[in-house]
Design an enzyme around this catalytic site. Structure first.
Site, short mmCIF file in Angstrom:
data_model
loop_
_atom_site.label_atom_id
_atom_site.label_comp_id
_atom_site.label_asym_id
_atom_site.label_seq_id
_atom_site.Cartn_x
_atom_site.Cartn_y
_atom_site.Cartn_z
N LYS A 44 5.42 2.38 -2.71
CA LYS A 44 5.34 3.77 -3.15
C LYS A 44 5.62 3.82 -4.64
O LYS A 44 6.29 2.94 -5.20
CB LYS A 44 6.37 4.64 -2.42
N LYS A 53 4.60 2.64 8.83
CA LYS A 53 3.42 3.46 9.12
C LYS A 53 2.18 2.58 9.29
O LYS A 53 1.41 2.75 10.25
CB LYS A 53 3.22 4.46 7.99
N THR A 61 -5.40 12.57 5.95
CA THR A 61 -4.02 12.78 6.38
C THR A 61 -3.90 14.07 7.18
O THR A 61 -3.30 14.09 8.26
CB THR A 61 -3.07 12.81 5.17
N SER A 85 -7.55 5.08 4.02
CA SER A 85 -7.42 4.27 2.80
C SER A 85 -7.82 2.82 3.08
O SER A 85 -8.46 2.16 2.25
CB SER A 85 -5.97 4.30 2.29
N ASN A 110 -2.93 18.60 -0.12
CA ASN A 110 -3.86 17.65 0.49
C ASN A 110 -3.64 17.48 1.98
O ASN A 110 -4.55 17.11 2.72
CB ASN A 110 -3.73 16.28 -0.18
N LYS A 141 0.86 -1.20 0.00
CA LYS A 141 0.00 0.00 0.00
C LYS A 141 0.88 1.23 0.00
O LYS A 141 1.83 1.33 0.77
CB LYS A 141 -0.89 0.02 1.26
#
Length: 421
Positions: free
Chosen positions: A110, A98, A194, A354, A225, A74
């Protein structure tokens, strides 16, 4: 140091150093530690895109999958001209820790594409997104690797990825990405997650210091964001946002900057400077050194360094960005008595919601925004309490404590699964 001065390799070296600091407090077999240090898969693709003028232009993209012991890979997808494989490698590793810190069943990945979307048309960005998706379609999927928005990407890019992947598979597959528009299976509260998580972590950290967010002064580097959303939630909590910035510079008013006006200017003029905002212009470097109660670096990595950490005058730093503080800066801030809430905890709200979106997609559910907010508060609050407890028990920084928590969970899962064949 500006983000462009921080080399991609430095980010990965920094991530490995943080891993070693945590491992020093854990009984991890050297071979297992080496496995945690290395990525599982790194894909580099070079692909053509037809530009508006009819010419073909080549782009380079990356997808790095660090670890999937605890669940599918993810991680976000960023579009940036300075991105490189080393940077993405570090970001993928941080995603693993995380997800483990907030104890959700994901691994870390990523992605990025070397491009400047600010200088591209909407059609060019769409064609780039679809072609990149086609190039990596064989390694992503709802149960394999789930991309999400990151720097200079958002719900529209996720919609294009979902549509392209669905066309390849021959069926609508909303769970291939998160951060989608609501109309395509996105989750309520995902866009704000976030930034909202940054404020949740900040509130817990402030209470740990005997403070409340109300009336605290806040400087936020970044207005996208993460930073832009965080500004609104800080204001709702009663804090006074006195400075904000974007890639072009920032604005400062000790009496408070209206985030609504600043962000409206950004949307209209593509910058925060001047334009109806009652504030003076400052640079991103100057913002980091303002005398405020709380500093929230919410833009790019490597902005707090050995060169400027001693000039930081905030008592609390909450990392909305990934990797904004170098190890050398960490040591300086610790000597100054500055409490730093690390990125793998402070900005984990995005990956948490998410996860909520992914679960809703797989089960054809739709949770209310109230349910999302409550679950986010519970998960972020529990993770913050666990990290604070470890920090107190082992007499380490919150960063090292968060790394100990995340790394230990991944290491234990690895040992339980074993090595096959």
């Amino acid at each position: 140091m500006s983000p462009s001065q921080s080399t991609p390799l430095d980010s990965y070296a920094m991530a490995c150093r943080q891993l070693d600091d945590a491992a020093a407090h854990l009984d991890i077999d050297p071979g297992l530690l080496e496995r945690l240090r290395l990525t599982e898969r790194e894909v580099t693709v070079n692909f053509p895109v037809k530009m508006d003028d009819g010419t073909l232009k080549m782009f380079t993209g990356y997808r790095v999958q660090h670890n999937d012991v605890r669940g599918p890979f993810k991680g976000g997808l960023r579009y940036h001209p300075d991105t490189d494989l080393g940077e993405v490698r570090a970001l993928a590793m941080w995603m693993t820790w995380k997800a483990a810190v907030v104890n959700i069943p994901f691994g870390g990945a990523k992605g990025s594409v070397q491009c400047n979307p600010k200088k591209m048309s909407r059609g060019e960005v769409e064609r780039l997104t679809r072609r990149f998706t086609w190039s990596i379609a064989s390694i992503i999927g709802p149960e394999r690797d789930i991309p999400a928005p990151d720097v200079y990407t958002g719900p529209q890019e996720m919609a294009w990825i979902m549509d392209t992947y669905s066309m390849i598979k021959g069926q609508t597959t909303p769970g291939v990405v998160t951060g989608k528009p609501l109309e395509l299976g996105g989750s309520l509260g995902r866009f704000e997650a976030t930034g909202r998580g940054v404020v949740i972590a900040a509130a817990r950290a402030a209470r740990h210091l005997g403070r409340e967010l109300e009336n605290m002064t806040v400087a936020i580097q970044g207005s996208g964001n993460v930073g832009g959303v965080a500004a609104r939630y800080f204001e709702r909590a009663g804090a006074k946002v006195v400075a904000m910035s974007d890639s072009g510079g920032g604005v400062y008013n000790p009496q408070g900057v209206s985030s609504a006006k600043a962000l409206a200017c950004k949307n209209q003029y593509s910058c925060l400077l001047g334009r109806e905002v009652a504030a003076e212009d400052i640079s991103n470097e100057e913002l980091l050194e303002l005398k405020v109660d709380l500093l929230a670096p919410c833009a790019m990595e490597g902005v707090l360094t050995e060169a400027n950490a001693a000039k930081v005058r905030a008592g609390l730093v909450v990392e909305g960005a990934n990797g904004p503080t170098t190890p050398e800066a960490d040591a300086i801030l610790a000597d100054k008595g500055v409490l730093v809430v690390p990125d793998i905890l402070a900005n984990a709200g995005g990956v948490t919601v998410s996860y909520f979106e992914w679960v809703q997609n797989l089960q054809n559910l739709l949770w209310s925004e109230e349910q999302i907010g409550q679950r986010l508060e519970e998960i972020m609050g529990k993770a913050m309490d666990e990290v604070l407890a470890i920090a107190g028990e082992k007499k380490v920084s919150l960063r090292t404590a968060a790394m100990i928590l995340g790394v230990n969970r991944v290491a234990e899962a690895t040992k339980l699964r074993g090595i096959y064949p």
